[in-house]
Design a protein around this motif. Sequence first.
Motif, PDB file in Angstrom:
ATOM      1  N   LEU A 259       5.986  32.774 -13.331  1.00 35.59           N
ATOM      2  CA  LEU A 259       6.471  32.192 -14.276  1.00 35.59           C
ATOM      3  C   LEU A 259       5.513  30.641 -14.628  1.00 35.59           C
ATOM      4  N   GLY A 260       4.873  30.105 -13.625  1.00 36.32           N
ATOM      5  CA  GLY A 260       4.082  29.128 -13.699  1.00 36.32           C
ATOM      6  C   GLY A 260       2.772  29.670 -14.552  1.00 36.32           C
ATOM      7  N   LEU A 261       2.337  30.790 -14.274  1.00 32.00           N
ATOM      8  CA  LEU A 261       1.133  31.037 -14.989  1.00 32.00           C
ATOM      9  C   LEU A 261       1.132  31.500 -16.557  1.00 32.00           C
ATOM     10  N   THR A 262       2.748  31.935 -16.796  1.00 31.63           N
ATOM     11  CA  THR A 262       2.757  32.073 -18.201  1.00 31.63           C
ATOM     12  C   THR A 262       3.058  31.065 -18.922  1.00 31.63           C
ATOM     13  N   TYR A 263       3.800  29.924 -18.325  1.00 33.16           N
ATOM     14  CA  TYR A 263       3.949  28.790 -19.137  1.00 33.16           C
ATOM     15  C   TYR A 263       2.666  28.075 -19.471  1.00 33.16           C
ATOM     16  N   GLN A 264       1.801  28.273 -18.354  1.00 34.66           N
ATOM     17  CA  GLN A 264       0.630  27.705 -18.451  1.00 34.66           C
ATOM     18  C   GLN A 264      -0.265  28.440 -19.735  1.00 34.66           C
ATOM     19  N   SER A 265      -0.178  29.800 -19.585  1.00 37.88           N
ATOM     20  CA  SER A 265      -0.828  30.499 -20.700  1.00 37.88           C
ATOM     21  C   SER A 265      -0.366  30.043 -22.124  1.00 37.88           C
ATOM     22  N   ALA A 266       0.997  29.734 -22.307  1.00 36.72           N
ATOM     23  CA  ALA A 266       1.512  29.220 -23.361  1.00 36.72           C
ATOM     24  C   ALA A 266       1.251  27.679 -23.459  1.00 36.72           C
ATOM     25  N   GLY A 267       0.676  27.111 -22.851  1.00 33.00           N
ATOM     26  CA  GLY A 267       0.243  25.707 -22.969  1.00 33.00           C
ATOM     27  C   GLY A 267       1.405  24.603 -22.596  1.00 33.00           C
ATOM     28  N   GLU A 268       2.490  25.008 -21.988  1.00 37.79           N
ATOM     29  CA  GLU A 268       3.557  24.215 -21.497  1.00 37.79           C
ATOM     30  C   GLU A 268       3.162  23.914 -19.877  1.00 37.79           C
ATOM     31  N   HIS A 269       2.292  22.965 -19.828  1.00 40.28           N
ATOM     32  CA  HIS A 269       1.623  22.654 -18.442  1.00 40.28           C
ATOM     33  C   HIS A 269       2.964  21.910 -17.496  1.00 40.28           C
ATOM     34  N   ASP A 270       3.679  21.017 -18.208  1.00 33.85           N
ATOM     35  CA  ASP A 270       4.680  20.365 -17.336  1.00 33.85           C
ATOM     36  C   ASP A 270       5.640  21.281 -16.724  1.00 33.85           C
ATOM     37  N   THR A 271       6.200  22.320 -17.609  1.00 35.83           N
ATOM     38  CA  THR A 271       7.014  23.208 -16.971  1.00 35.83           C
ATOM     39  C   THR A 271       6.210  24.388 -15.770  1.00 35.83           C
ATOM     40  N   ALA A 272       5.000  24.473 -16.234  1.00 35.38           N
ATOM     41  CA  ALA A 272       4.248  25.548 -15.337  1.00 35.38           C
ATOM     42  C   ALA A 272       4.254  24.453 -13.883  1.00 35.38           C
ATOM     43  N   LYS A 273       3.874  23.329 -14.026  1.00 35.39           N
ATOM     44  CA  LYS A 273       3.607  22.484 -12.680  1.00 35.39           C
ATOM     45  C   LYS A 273       4.936  22.675 -11.817  1.00 35.39           C
ATOM     46  N   GLN A 274       6.044  22.489 -12.611  1.00 37.62           N
ATOM     47  CA  GLN A 274       7.472  22.600 -11.995  1.00 37.62           C
ATOM     48  C   GLN A 274       7.512  23.841 -11.120  1.00 37.62           C
ATOM     49  N   PHE A 275       7.001  24.921 -11.680  1.00 36.40           N
ATOM     50  CA  PHE A 275       7.197  26.421 -10.837  1.00 36.40           C
ATOM     51  C   PHE A 275       6.123  26.348  -9.853  1.00 36.40           C
TER      52      PHE A 275
END
Length: 431
Positions: A259-275
């Motif tokens: 999930l973190g990688l996918t949010y990162q690819s989508a440009g949502e880095h704050d959410t990515a960092k949470q995962f």
Amino acid sequence: MASRVEFDRQLKMNAAAQRHTGLILPEITADRRKKRSTLHRFRNSLKQNICVEMLQGGFHRSFSELFFLLNSDQDRRAAAEPGSGVRLQTPLDEQRDKLETMRLHLSRAEQAERTGSWSVVCEQRLILGQYFSAPEDLWLSLHFYHSCADRERGGRSRPATEARACLAELYLQQGELERASQQAELCLKRAEDDGWLDSAGRPLRLRARRALWRIYSRLAEAPLDTADYNEALTLLHKGYSMAAESEDQQIEAEASYRLGLTYQSAGEHDTAKQFFDTCTQIYGTLQDADGLVKTYKAMAKSIESEGNIHETIQCLETLADISRSNGLQHHLADAYLRLGNIYYTRSQCKRACEFFLQGYEVASNLEDLTLLHKAQVLVARARAHSLIRKYGADVESATPSALRRLLAWKETRGRQDLSTDSTDNTNTAWY
């Protein structure tokens, strides 16, 4: 009249002979019959002998099913062509252990069916599905699992529910994700209601959840390939829910990482960092160094994308410490080179060279030529850039001290070691 008397006399003589040999002839006859039966069995094929045993035992349904499977094997072999991908082995009707195993458990299943013991019927078929575990026997395994799980009577029993878990795992291996999902969801629903354990004593509900996590992860690959992040995230969140309830921290961490990688690819880095934070907590508890390393790498990328250089450096230094402590040399070299690149982009060439050189040393010890060449290029680039900056500054200033440094550099052609950072005063000697 004489002939009549002679006929009667012959009958009496025959009767006397039969009475005289009465104790011997039955034994001779029985012995001959036994030999004839043994000879007949010896001359029959293995397939014929197995089928005769089943018919003699009154297991007509089992005979019909075995005969059907043997014919199916012949049809599969006949239809297989070179390069078709069909695994061919010794014909099924020539494999004694497999035929005997099918005869035994099919007969037991039929016997249980006669008495209405439907759970036993399914148990025997589950055993057969598990027995045929070799890749070339997949078709047999699927046949017996389905004949267990899809039964009208007994189809909701514990063995039938376990058969659905097995089917989900087999279909997942074959890439048939929709079928796998159907079987896993049915297994989960029934196992949740009754709290059953599988043959190895593991809760079937947890086994179904683990299968569903893998299925949703695989289903998310297609939308990820087309950058459809909304669809991918929907599937990955379903998988994460299954993983979080599976009581398996390893797959929970992996689901969080995906999930973190996918949010990162989508440009949502704050959410990515949470995962990613969730990952580091779980991997830290599990003392999984590989998991921690890959998570810190991904986290550093998200932090750097936000422009937080100081925190990025801290993250990469933590990555280097973990890699060094656990002997993960490739990851250590990568951490050094990434740190060097950060300092290089900030025009701190001396600091960049220090990390590039450390990465070079690790790559030399690893004897990894690709990594070694990469480190060499980075070291050379950083040094050259530093020299050019200082050379240009002295040319522009044209002071007596600058000219002396330029003349000295011309004589030595920069053979001295780089001794100062580009942030130092340009009037400081750099040759």
